[in-house]
Design a protein around this motif. Sequence first.
Motif, PDB file in Angstrom:
ATOM      1  N   VAL A   1     -14.964   5.035  -4.746  1.00  0.00           N
ATOM      2  CA  VAL A   1     -14.655   3.735  -5.358  1.00  0.00           C
ATOM      3  C   VAL A   1     -13.187   3.660  -5.776  1.00  0.00           C
ATOM      4  N   GLY A   2     -12.576   2.524  -5.491  1.00  0.00           N
ATOM      5  CA  GLY A   2     -11.231   2.271  -5.997  1.00  0.00           C
ATOM      6  C   GLY A   2     -10.137   3.049  -5.301  1.00  0.00           C
ATOM      7  N   LEU A   3     -10.390   3.507  -4.093  1.00  0.00           N
ATOM      8  CA  LEU A   3      -9.357   4.293  -3.402  1.00  0.00           C
ATOM      9  C   LEU A   3      -8.597   3.491  -2.347  1.00  0.00           C
ATOM     10  N   GLY A   4      -8.914   2.199  -2.225  1.00  0.00           N
ATOM     11  CA  GLY A   4      -8.093   1.383  -1.331  1.00  0.00           C
ATOM     12  C   GLY A   4      -8.757   0.958  -0.032  1.00  0.00           C
ATOM     13  N   LYS A   5     -10.089   1.079   0.056  1.00  0.00           N
ATOM     14  CA  LYS A   5     -10.759   0.684   1.303  1.00  0.00           C
ATOM     15  C   LYS A   5     -10.589  -0.809   1.569  1.00  0.00           C
ATOM     16  N   THR A   6     -10.891  -1.603   0.532  1.00  0.00           N
ATOM     17  CA  THR A   6     -10.787  -3.046   0.719  1.00  0.00           C
ATOM     18  C   THR A   6      -9.335  -3.457   0.982  1.00  0.00           C
ATOM     19  N   HIS A   7      -8.437  -2.809   0.249  1.00  0.00           N
ATOM     20  CA  HIS A   7      -7.014  -3.111   0.452  1.00  0.00           C
ATOM     21  C   HIS A   7      -6.624  -2.864   1.919  1.00  0.00           C
ATOM     22  N   LEU A   8      -7.004  -1.720   2.450  1.00  0.00           N
ATOM     23  CA  LEU A   8      -6.589  -1.386   3.821  1.00  0.00           C
ATOM     24  C   LEU A   8      -7.251  -2.266   4.867  1.00  0.00           C
ATOM     25  N   PHE A  15       0.849  -1.197   0.000  1.00  0.00           N
ATOM     26  CA  PHE A  15       0.000   0.000   0.000  1.00  0.00           C
ATOM     27  C   PHE A  15       0.881   1.242   0.000  1.00  0.00           C
ATOM     28  N   VAL A  16       0.751   2.049  -1.017  1.00  0.00           N
ATOM     29  CA  VAL A  16       1.584   3.251  -1.113  1.00  0.00           C
ATOM     30  C   VAL A  16       0.927   4.387  -0.331  1.00  0.00           C
ATOM     31  N   ILE A  17       1.705   5.008   0.529  1.00  0.00           N
ATOM     32  CA  ILE A  17       1.148   6.065   1.363  1.00  0.00           C
ATOM     33  C   ILE A  17       1.449   7.433   0.772  1.00  0.00           C
ATOM     34  N   LYS A  45       4.920   1.230  -8.223  1.00  0.00           N
ATOM     35  CA  LYS A  45       4.914   0.060  -7.341  1.00  0.00           C
ATOM     36  C   LYS A  45       4.273  -1.137  -8.037  1.00  0.00           C
ATOM     37  N   LYS A  46       3.156  -0.874  -8.712  1.00  0.00           N
ATOM     38  CA  LYS A  46       2.470  -1.965  -9.418  1.00  0.00           C
ATOM     39  C   LYS A  46       3.377  -2.512 -10.524  1.00  0.00           C
ATOM     40  N   ILE A  47       4.090  -1.622 -11.194  1.00  0.00           N
ATOM     41  CA  ILE A  47       4.981  -2.038 -12.279  1.00  0.00           C
ATOM     42  C   ILE A  47       6.104  -2.917 -11.725  1.00  0.00           C
ATOM     43  N   VAL A  62      -7.785   4.443  -8.128  1.00  0.00           N
ATOM     44  CA  VAL A  62      -6.552   3.662  -8.229  1.00  0.00           C
ATOM     45  C   VAL A  62      -6.798   2.377  -9.018  1.00  0.00           C
ATOM     46  N   ARG A  63      -8.003   1.853  -8.885  1.00  0.00           N
ATOM     47  CA  ARG A  63      -8.286   0.620  -9.619  1.00  0.00           C
ATOM     48  C   ARG A  63      -8.147   0.854 -11.122  1.00  0.00           C
ATOM     49  N   ASP A  64      -8.595   2.030 -11.597  1.00  0.00           N
ATOM     50  CA  ASP A  64      -8.472   2.319 -13.027  1.00  0.00           C
ATOM     51  C   ASP A  64      -7.012   2.459 -13.448  1.00  0.00           C
ATOM     52  N   LEU A  65      -6.180   2.971 -12.552  1.00  0.00           N
ATOM     53  CA  LEU A  65      -4.744   3.047 -12.860  1.00  0.00           C
ATOM     54  C   LEU A  65      -4.223   1.643 -13.143  1.00  0.00           C
ATOM     55  N   GLU A  66      -4.607   0.730 -12.273  1.00  0.00           N
ATOM     56  CA  GLU A  66      -4.166  -0.658 -12.414  1.00  0.00           C
ATOM     57  C   GLU A  66      -4.712  -1.291 -13.679  1.00  0.00           C
ATOM     58  N   LYS A  67      -5.982  -0.997 -13.960  1.00  0.00           N
ATOM     59  CA  LYS A  67      -6.600  -1.589 -15.150  1.00  0.00           C
ATOM     60  C   LYS A  67      -5.873  -1.134 -16.405  1.00  0.00           C
TER      61      LYS A  67
HETATM   62  P1  ADP Z   1     -12.091   0.242  -2.754  1.00  0.00           P
HETATM   63  O1  ADP Z   1     -12.368  -0.908  -1.859  1.00  0.00           O
HETATM   64  O2  ADP Z   1     -11.940   1.538  -2.032  1.00  0.00           O
HETATM   65  O3  ADP Z   1     -13.066   0.375  -3.886  1.00  0.00           O
HETATM   66  P2  ADP Z   1      -9.726  -1.261  -3.385  1.00  0.00           P
HETATM   67  O4  ADP Z   1      -9.162  -1.440  -2.035  1.00  0.00           O
HETATM   68  O5  ADP Z   1     -10.405  -2.418  -4.002  1.00  0.00           O
HETATM   69  O6  ADP Z   1     -10.681   0.006  -3.425  1.00  0.00           O
HETATM   70  O7  ADP Z   1      -8.563  -0.736  -4.333  1.00  0.00           O
HETATM   71  C1  ADP Z   1      -8.611  -0.836  -5.747  1.00  0.00           C
HETATM   72  C2  ADP Z   1      -7.267  -1.286  -6.266  1.00  0.00           C
HETATM   73  O8  ADP Z   1      -6.339  -0.238  -6.087  1.00  0.00           O
HETATM   74  C3  ADP Z   1      -6.710  -2.473  -5.492  1.00  0.00           C
HETATM   75  O9  ADP Z   1      -6.097  -3.346  -6.402  1.00  0.00           O
HETATM   76  C4  ADP Z   1      -5.691  -1.875  -4.550  1.00  0.00           C
HETATM   77  O10 ADP Z   1      -4.619  -2.757  -4.326  1.00  0.00           O
HETATM   78  C5  ADP Z   1      -5.231  -0.667  -5.314  1.00  0.00           C
HETATM   79  N1  ADP Z   1      -4.848   0.445  -4.427  1.00  0.00           N
HETATM   80  C6  ADP Z   1      -5.654   1.390  -3.886  1.00  0.00           C
HETATM   81  N2  ADP Z   1      -4.956   2.258  -3.165  1.00  0.00           N
HETATM   82  C7  ADP Z   1      -3.663   1.861  -3.223  1.00  0.00           C
HETATM   83  C8  ADP Z   1      -2.450   2.349  -2.669  1.00  0.00           C
HETATM   84  N3  ADP Z   1      -2.415   3.443  -1.907  1.00  0.00           N
HETATM   85  N4  ADP Z   1      -1.315   1.678  -2.935  1.00  0.00           N
HETATM   86  C9  ADP Z   1      -1.323   0.579  -3.716  1.00  0.00           C
HETATM   87  N5  ADP Z   1      -2.426   0.078  -4.269  1.00  0.00           N
HETATM   88  C10 ADP Z   1      -3.598   0.696  -4.044  1.00  0.00           C
END
Ligand code: ADP
Length: 456
Positions: A159-166, A126-128, A293-295, A318-323
Amino acid sequence: MSDNVWDYKIFWDEALKEIQQEITEQEYIMWFKNMEYIGSTESSVTISVPSSFYKDQVTQRYQSRLEDLLFELSGQRISLNFKVVRKNNPGKKKIQEREKANLKVETPKKKKKHPMLNPEYTFERFVIGESNSFAANAAYAIAKNPGKGYNPCLIYGGVGLGKTHLIQAIGNSAYQEFDNLKIVYVTAETFANEFIQSIQNKTGHLFKNKFRSVDILLIDDIHFLQGKEGTQEELFHTFNALYDSNKQMVFTSDRPVSELKSLSDRLRSRFERGLNVDLQPPNYETRIAILRKKIEEKNVDIPDEVVELICKNIKNNVRDLEKALTKLIAYAELVNKNITLEIAQRQLKDFFAEPNQKNITIDIIQKVVADYFGLSYNDLRGKKRTKAIAFPRQVAMYIAREMTEYSTTEVGLEFGGRDHTTVMHACQKIEDRLKTDPTLEPTILHLMREIKEHRI
Ligand code: ADP
Ligand code: MG
């Protein structure tokens, strides 16, 4: 040199080197990179920390060890004071830059996989950055000390801001750290479905047993519970049982609790207890850090200009960045070519398509709004708080959020360095007023049209 000039900085620096050997790299980055030496007296050293949260954490975790080290190094009893120094403008940048630094991947001592958790959602990955550091630090503290401090904790954000990740990182980290904790992660939807099923199958006691016997309960996306009264009621009782026995609870939601509709007041007040922290869309530098980081994790080679292209165009998810990254990699593999700027531009066209909102800057919005209300541009951007300025400023902030991709933090900075919560508050005010004042909507639509025509 006069006798009463004390400077224990060298001992402090040495103590830091020592402690760095004793803790993980991640902990070191998390807690020590944000400290700065301020000064010494004959018997004490003062160190700055960025928040009370930090102060409490580092005092509890490291103070006595550091004081012992200072004693070993200097031969004198030197006490350590942590002082909260909020670095707003110039200094803030420095701290933020440090916060942006990725947490290095450490090699875990043991690796167990929790059946309900995705092992990729860890703190290391998780990037801070400025937009998420409070939530990430709180989550980290919870994982290290479940049930002790921030209970319950609610993490909210779009959406996609890292809630589930955290929330899963809390589970993963605690699962590695503590051997005997029962950790349950569910989405609110699963919680609701299992509850309903338990009624149908007359297995209510099993359901209760499952959720009320945990040490850490993680429930994702509680906005799903809106309007589901029976499930809310059940969660209310689960909450009380766990709360009374100091079991840790963490929830996520796509909006602040105050904006959740059709939620019973008593459950709302439970969520609001404890700590509520938000995740904001990451700024440009953080997006770059996340993508890099993803790269790195995917172990692919992507030129900087492509990284920049993606981060300039995908701003609030962030999810769209990954996509976008996944799509590029898949394409490059398929055609067996290196990824170039040209390929990226062509392949990611759809991701970037937002044609009518491009080029609108906060600056243009401020000029048009100031002009409309007969104010000066500088007053609108500035610190004055008279009523005549406050309302147009709220309108401008609201429009900035509607028409641009800037985060509330970025918008706040353009309005005299105001805090993102001020911007959120302004938007809420305007939304409320739109419901009661029939003249406001046409005014805002008019301003938006003007702003669109203004763009270069
Ligand atoms: P949410 O639950 O808020 O919709 P997710 O936790 O599913 O979002 O995050 C979407 C994607 O973005 C996941 O693959 C997650 O790993 C990634 N992501 C979000 N924030 C970060 C972060 N700060 N650093 C690294 N990856 C992140
Ligand atoms: Mg999620």
